[in-house]
Scaffold this active site. Structure first.
Site, PDB file in Angstrom:
ATOM      1  N   ASN A 236      14.525 -33.760  -0.172  1.00  0.00           N
ATOM      2  CA  ASN A 236      13.594 -33.507  -1.271  1.00  0.00           C
ATOM      3  C   ASN A 236      13.618 -34.645  -2.291  1.00  0.00           C
ATOM      4  O   ASN A 236      12.567 -35.100  -2.771  1.00  0.00           O
ATOM      5  CB  ASN A 236      13.942 -32.186  -1.962  1.00  0.00           C
ATOM      6  CG  ASN A 236      13.422 -30.973  -1.197  1.00  0.00           C
ATOM      7  OD1 ASN A 236      12.434 -31.068  -0.474  1.00  0.00           O
ATOM      8  ND2 ASN A 236      14.103 -29.849  -1.339  1.00  0.00           N
ATOM      9  N   HIS A 241       9.056 -32.922  -2.237  1.00  0.00           N
ATOM     10  CA  HIS A 241       9.102 -31.522  -1.796  1.00  0.00           C
ATOM     11  C   HIS A 241       8.083 -31.214  -0.704  1.00  0.00           C
ATOM     12  O   HIS A 241       8.306 -30.305   0.109  1.00  0.00           O
ATOM     13  CB  HIS A 241       8.891 -30.596  -2.997  1.00  0.00           C
ATOM     14  CG  HIS A 241      10.087 -30.540  -3.915  1.00  0.00           C
ATOM     15  ND1 HIS A 241      11.186 -29.766  -3.663  1.00  0.00           N
ATOM     16  CD2 HIS A 241      10.359 -31.208  -5.067  1.00  0.00           C
ATOM     17  CE1 HIS A 241      12.088 -29.923  -4.612  1.00  0.00           C
ATOM     18  NE2 HIS A 241      11.606 -30.799  -5.485  1.00  0.00           N
ATOM     19  N   GLU A 271      17.149 -23.616   1.642  1.00  0.00           N
ATOM     20  CA  GLU A 271      17.302 -24.127   3.002  1.00  0.00           C
ATOM     21  C   GLU A 271      18.308 -23.300   3.807  1.00  0.00           C
ATOM     22  O   GLU A 271      18.788 -23.735   4.851  1.00  0.00           O
ATOM     23  CB  GLU A 271      17.740 -25.597   2.982  1.00  0.00           C
ATOM     24  CG  GLU A 271      19.128 -25.865   2.432  1.00  0.00           C
ATOM     25  CD  GLU A 271      19.176 -26.031   0.920  1.00  0.00           C
ATOM     26  OE1 GLU A 271      20.141 -26.652   0.435  1.00  0.00           O
ATOM     27  OE2 GLU A 271      18.260 -25.545   0.222  1.00  0.00           O
TER      28      GLU A 271
END
Length: 350
Positions: A236, A241, A271
């Protein structure tokens, strides 16, 4: 000749004869039908149809419906054909077919059945007023013709009711189906992670609790897996993102593909993923979990102008019959932490 409406509404020869028997039709009624047409209706057909449409013009509900762009002259022509056929060959499938088709058409355009019945009453009255005087004498056949008119109107109304009933049942069934589909969509939306399409946190926890209840009853065994993408924050931070979201979507697809059909997977948060392995043994849970890890790790995630190597750490444990979902997740999470601490990209069994 095919009669699709008779077939649709179940009017075979036996049911046609049954309906005629209910109304006491006889072969002699064919003579009265011809006389009704030749001596009453056809000489006055224009006046009868005009009288009928004058009445319709006085009904607000009909006017509201006709204001939707209907061609009045075309409707009058259709009504004329209908009245000219009233009672003719009434005992044939063709007559029933034509009447069912008329009823279905009125049901489709939304004419209420109550108004439809009233319209039949007024149509019969406009025909009766046209019975010539010589038939109204004591030795005339006016009463017999009028009696036949009432009978044939009843037959036509009864066939219209058949079509309205089916149309209403069909409409109700379609409405119920739409409601159920909407409920299903809402249920799926409420239990699905919008990004990955996996079960969301609440849904996967609920599935785990159901599985634990079966374990407590001794019905079968279950293993719980906590899985976490390694160094995902760096993805990220480095690529943004949007790229991170695409990685999560691809990883979720690989998770589904690697699991057995009766296993479950959900996005636990961020995640992290929670896997439920049904009918597990210590050997099978290690085999399945390692296969999942390899499916994630062996091939990079390919994106436009970018290929990312991703790895996953996993902690797995067999569920005990006396523990809660929180207990099982905590033990799997401890094993996951151990996998991270040992260098990541591995499976640790608790």
């Amino acid at each position: 000749m095919a009669q699709p409406y008779c077939e649709k509404f179940g009017f075979d020869d036996d049911r046609i004869h049954q309906r005629l028997r209910w109304l006491d039709f006889s072969v002699e009624d064919h003579v009265l039908a011809r006389r009704l047409q030749t001596e009453v209706i056809r000489p006055n057909i224009t006046a009868i149809v005009n009288d009928f449409y004058d009445w319709l013009d006085s009904v607000d509900e009909v006017q509201e419906m006709l204001s939707g762009g209907f061609d009045i002259e075309r409707l009058k022509a259709t009504q004329t054909n209908y009245v000219r056929s009233l009672g003719m060959e009434f005992d044939t499938p063709e007559y029933f077919e034509a009447r069912l088709r008329v009823g279905q058409a009125h049901a489709w355009v939304g004419l209420s059945l109550s108004l439809y019945n009233c319209a039949y009453y007024w149509l019969s009255q406009f025909i009766i007023t046209r019975i010539p005087d010589h038939l109204r004498t004591a030795d005339g056949d006016g009463r017999r013709i009028e009696s036949f008119l009432h009978k044939i109107i009843c037959l036509d109304i009864s066939l219209a009711i058949e079509t309205y009933h089916v149309a209403q049942v069909t409409s109700l069934e379609e409405s119920l189906a739409r409601t159920q589909q909407q409920k299903d969509r809402l249920r799926v939306a409420a239990s699905t992670d919008s990004l990955t399409g996996l079960a969301n946190h609440d849904a996967i926890i609920a599935e785990l609790e159901l599985a634990l209840a079966e374990v407590a009853q001794g019905e079968h065994t279950v293993a719980v897996v906590m899985a976490d993408l390694d160094h995902f924050k760096a993805v990220n931070d480095t690529y943004g993102h949007l790229v991170g979201d695409k990685v999560l979507m691809e990883v979720s697809r690989r998770l589904r593909a690697a699991l057995r059909g009766f296993d479950r997977v959900g996005r636990y948060g961020g995640e992290e993923f929670l896997l439920i392995l049904h009918n597990a043994t210590p050997t099978s849970m290690k085999h399945v979990t390692e296969r999942v890890r390899k499916r994630i790790t062996d091939n990079p995630v390919k994106l436009p102008d970018l290929s990312l190597k991703v790895t996953m750490s996993m902690g797995v444990t067999m569920v005990r019959s006396d523990e809660t979902a929180e207990d099982a997740i905590a033990r799997a999470d401890t094993a996951l932490y151990a996998a991270k601490k040992a260098g990541r990209d591995r499976v640790v069994v608790a």
